[in-house]
Design a protein around this motif. Structure first.
Motif, PDB file in Angstrom:
ATOM      1  N   GLU A   1     -11.949   6.347   4.181  1.00 20.93           N
ATOM      2  CA  GLU A   1     -11.002   5.302   3.782  1.00 20.93           C
ATOM      3  C   GLU A   1     -10.903   5.193   2.270  1.00 20.93           C
ATOM      4  OE1 GLU A   1     -11.282   2.174   7.463  1.00 20.93           O
ATOM      5  OE2 GLU A   1     -12.776   1.952   5.894  1.00 20.93           O
ATOM      6  N   LEU A   2     -11.825   5.853   1.580  1.00 19.08           N
ATOM      7  CA  LEU A   2     -11.865   5.802   0.123  1.00 19.08           C
ATOM      8  C   LEU A   2     -11.711   7.196  -0.461  1.00 19.08           C
ATOM      9  CD1 LEU A   2     -14.992   3.478  -0.311  1.00 19.08           C
ATOM     10  CD2 LEU A   2     -12.591   2.797  -0.489  1.00 19.08           C
ATOM     11  N   CYS A   3     -11.020   7.287  -1.596  1.00 22.77           N
ATOM     12  CA  CYS A   3     -10.983   8.551  -2.317  1.00 22.77           C
ATOM     13  C   CYS A   3     -12.385   8.810  -2.865  1.00 22.77           C
ATOM     14  CB  CYS A   3      -9.952   8.492  -3.448  1.00 22.77           C
ATOM     15  SG  CYS A   3     -10.367   7.351  -4.787  1.00 22.77           S
ATOM     16  N   ILE A   4     -12.629   9.995  -3.330  1.00 19.92           N
ATOM     17  CA  ILE A   4     -13.974  10.347  -3.771  1.00 19.92           C
ATOM     18  C   ILE A   4     -14.418   9.486  -4.949  1.00 19.92           C
ATOM     19  CG2 ILE A   4     -13.279  12.241  -5.294  1.00 19.92           C
ATOM     20  CD1 ILE A   4     -16.331  12.220  -2.940  1.00 19.92           C
TER      21      ILE A   4
ATOM     22  N   ASP B   1     -10.994   4.444  15.371  1.00 23.20           N
ATOM     23  CA  ASP B   1      -9.856   3.611  15.774  1.00 23.20           C
ATOM     24  C   ASP B   1      -9.081   3.099  14.563  1.00 23.20           C
ATOM     25  OD1 ASP B   1     -10.459   4.055  18.433  1.00 23.20           O
ATOM     26  OD2 ASP B   1     -11.412   2.102  18.735  1.00 23.20           O
ATOM     27  N   ARG B   2      -9.806   2.720  13.495  1.00 22.47           N
ATOM     28  CA  ARG B   2      -9.116   2.294  12.261  1.00 22.47           C
ATOM     29  C   ARG B   2      -8.301   3.443  11.684  1.00 22.47           C
ATOM     30  NH1 ARG B   2     -14.115  -0.022  11.151  1.00 22.47           N
ATOM     31  NH2 ARG B   2     -14.586   1.580   9.588  1.00 22.47           N
ATOM     32  N   SER B   3      -8.862   4.636  11.691  1.00 19.42           N
ATOM     33  CA  SER B   3      -8.156   5.797  11.156  1.00 19.42           C
ATOM     34  C   SER B   3      -6.913   6.118  11.984  1.00 19.42           C
ATOM     35  CB  SER B   3      -9.085   7.010  11.101  1.00 19.42           C
ATOM     36  OG  SER B   3     -10.101   6.803  10.155  1.00 19.42           O
ATOM     37  N   LEU B   4      -7.036   6.065  13.300  1.00 19.99           N
ATOM     38  CA  LEU B   4      -5.869   6.304  14.154  1.00 19.99           C
ATOM     39  C   LEU B   4      -4.789   5.252  13.905  1.00 19.99           C
ATOM     40  CD1 LEU B   4      -7.689   7.382  17.428  1.00 19.99           C
ATOM     41  CD2 LEU B   4      -6.203   8.828  16.013  1.00 19.99           C
ATOM     42  N   ALA B   5      -5.194   4.006  13.710  1.00 18.77           N
ATOM     43  CA  ALA B   5      -4.226   2.939  13.411  1.00 18.77           C
ATOM     44  C   ALA B   5      -3.553   3.190  12.059  1.00 18.77           C
ATOM     45  CB  ALA B   5      -4.917   1.577  13.419  1.00 18.77           C
TER      46      ALA B   5
ATOM     47  N   ASP C   1       0.382   3.452  11.071  1.00 20.54           N
ATOM     48  CA  ASP C   1       1.065   2.609  10.074  1.00 20.54           C
ATOM     49  C   ASP C   1       1.419   3.343   8.782  1.00 20.54           C
ATOM     50  OD1 ASP C   1      -1.131   2.542   8.273  1.00 20.54           O
ATOM     51  OD2 ASP C   1      -1.818   0.583   8.950  1.00 20.54           O
ATOM     52  N   GLY C   2       1.046   4.631   8.701  1.00 19.81           N
ATOM     53  CA  GLY C   2       1.440   5.438   7.550  1.00 19.81           C
ATOM     54  C   GLY C   2       0.501   5.383   6.363  1.00 19.81           C
ATOM     55  N   SER C   3      -0.663   4.767   6.523  1.00 21.39           N
ATOM     56  CA  SER C   3      -1.570   4.639   5.381  1.00 21.39           C
ATOM     57  C   SER C   3      -2.768   5.588   5.434  1.00 21.39           C
ATOM     58  CB  SER C   3      -2.067   3.194   5.261  1.00 21.39           C
ATOM     59  OG  SER C   3      -2.849   2.827   6.385  1.00 21.39           O
TER      60      SER C   3
ATOM     61  N   MET D   1       0.838  -1.174   0.000  1.00 24.48           N
ATOM     62  CA  MET D   1       0.000   0.000   0.000  1.00 24.48           C
ATOM     63  C   MET D   1       0.886   1.241   0.000  1.00 24.48           C
ATOM     64  SD  MET D   1      -3.006   1.072   2.638  1.00 24.48           S
ATOM     65  CE  MET D   1      -4.162  -0.043   1.890  1.00 24.48           C
ATOM     66  N   ALA D   2       0.496   2.252  -0.734  1.00 24.18           N
ATOM     67  CA  ALA D   2       1.251   3.489  -0.813  1.00 24.18           C
ATOM     68  C   ALA D   2       1.176   4.233   0.513  1.00 24.18           C
ATOM     69  CB  ALA D   2       0.698   4.364  -1.933  1.00 24.18           C
ATOM     70  N   SER D   3       2.260   4.964   0.817  1.00 30.80           N
ATOM     71  CA  SER D   3       2.224   5.753   2.045  1.00 30.80           C
ATOM     72  C   SER D   3       1.489   7.064   1.775  1.00 30.80           C
ATOM     73  CB  SER D   3       3.646   6.012   2.546  1.00 30.80           C
ATOM     74  OG  SER D   3       4.342   6.807   1.606  1.00 30.80           O
ATOM     75  N   THR D   4       1.099   7.702   2.830  1.00 27.94           N
ATOM     76  CA  THR D   4       0.300   8.914   2.728  1.00 27.94           C
ATOM     77  C   THR D   4       1.082  10.067   2.108  1.00 27.94           C
ATOM     78  OG1 THR D   4      -1.079  10.434   3.961  1.00 27.94           O
ATOM     79  CG2 THR D   4       0.881   9.661   5.065  1.00 27.94           C
ATOM     80  N   SER D   5       0.370  10.980   1.494  1.00 29.80           N
ATOM     81  CA  SER D   5       1.003  12.179   0.945  1.00 29.80           C
ATOM     82  C   SER D   5       0.817  13.369   1.872  1.00 29.80           C
ATOM     83  CB  SER D   5       0.400  12.498  -0.436  1.00 29.80           C
ATOM     84  OG  SER D   5      -0.975  12.786  -0.303  1.00 29.80           O
ATOM     85  N   LEU D   6       0.288  13.129   3.056  1.00 33.57           N
ATOM     86  CA  LEU D   6       0.058  14.191   4.024  1.00 33.57           C
ATOM     87  C   LEU D   6       1.353  14.559   4.741  1.00 33.57           C
ATOM     88  CD1 LEU D   6      -3.246  12.812   5.579  1.00 33.57           C
ATOM     89  CD2 LEU D   6      -3.032  14.688   3.937  1.00 33.57           C
TER      90      LEU D   6
END
Length: 128
Positions: A114-117, A81-85, A89-91, A1-6
């Motif tokens: 969790e999904l792009c638009i 909780d999923r978002s914090l995890a 993990d960088g995703s 999975m790609a890492s975040t761009s934030l």
């Protein structure tokens, strides 16, 4: 999975917003648990004739309403909780379906996205 761009600052901002939202939701869950207890006690009272009370909803309908709202809050806490995890993990900020970055405007509007638009629209289109 790609890492975040934030950026790190954006991730800290979203992590704090998610923790704040979790605190508020946790408080609401506790309040609902107290309401459920009150309704449960009223339902077990043999003298309660709520089915014929013209003053408001029946205990059964109130029970159903509170249980439904409680379930929605449970789902919200799980999503937080999923978002914090995912921050850990960088995703976070990366679409779980296609791996592209989720727009910052979307994350600001829906912290637990969790999904792009585009993927959200595609998934929603299949549900109809």
């Amino acid at each position: 999975m790609a890492s975040t761009s934030l950026t790190d600052a954006e991730l800290r901002h979203f992590a704090q917003a998610l923790r704040d939202q979790r605190d508020v939701t946790g408080t609401e869950l506790n309040r609902l648990a107290e309401s459920l207890t009150s309704v449960r006690e009223a339902r077990s009272d043999g003298s309660a004739d709520d089915e014929h009370d013209p003053e408001g909803p029946t205990l059964s309908s109130e029970w159903s309403r509170i249980v439904g709202v409680h379930g929605e809050f449970d789902e919200k806490v799980a999503a937080i909780d999923r978002s914090l995890a995912r921050i850990v993990d960088g995703s976070y900020g990366t679409c779980i379906r296609c791996g592209t970055p989720i727009g910052i405007a979307r994350l600001s509007a829906l912290l637990t996205a969790e999904l792009c638009i585009d993927c959200a629209r595609a998934v929603e289109g299949r549900r109809r």
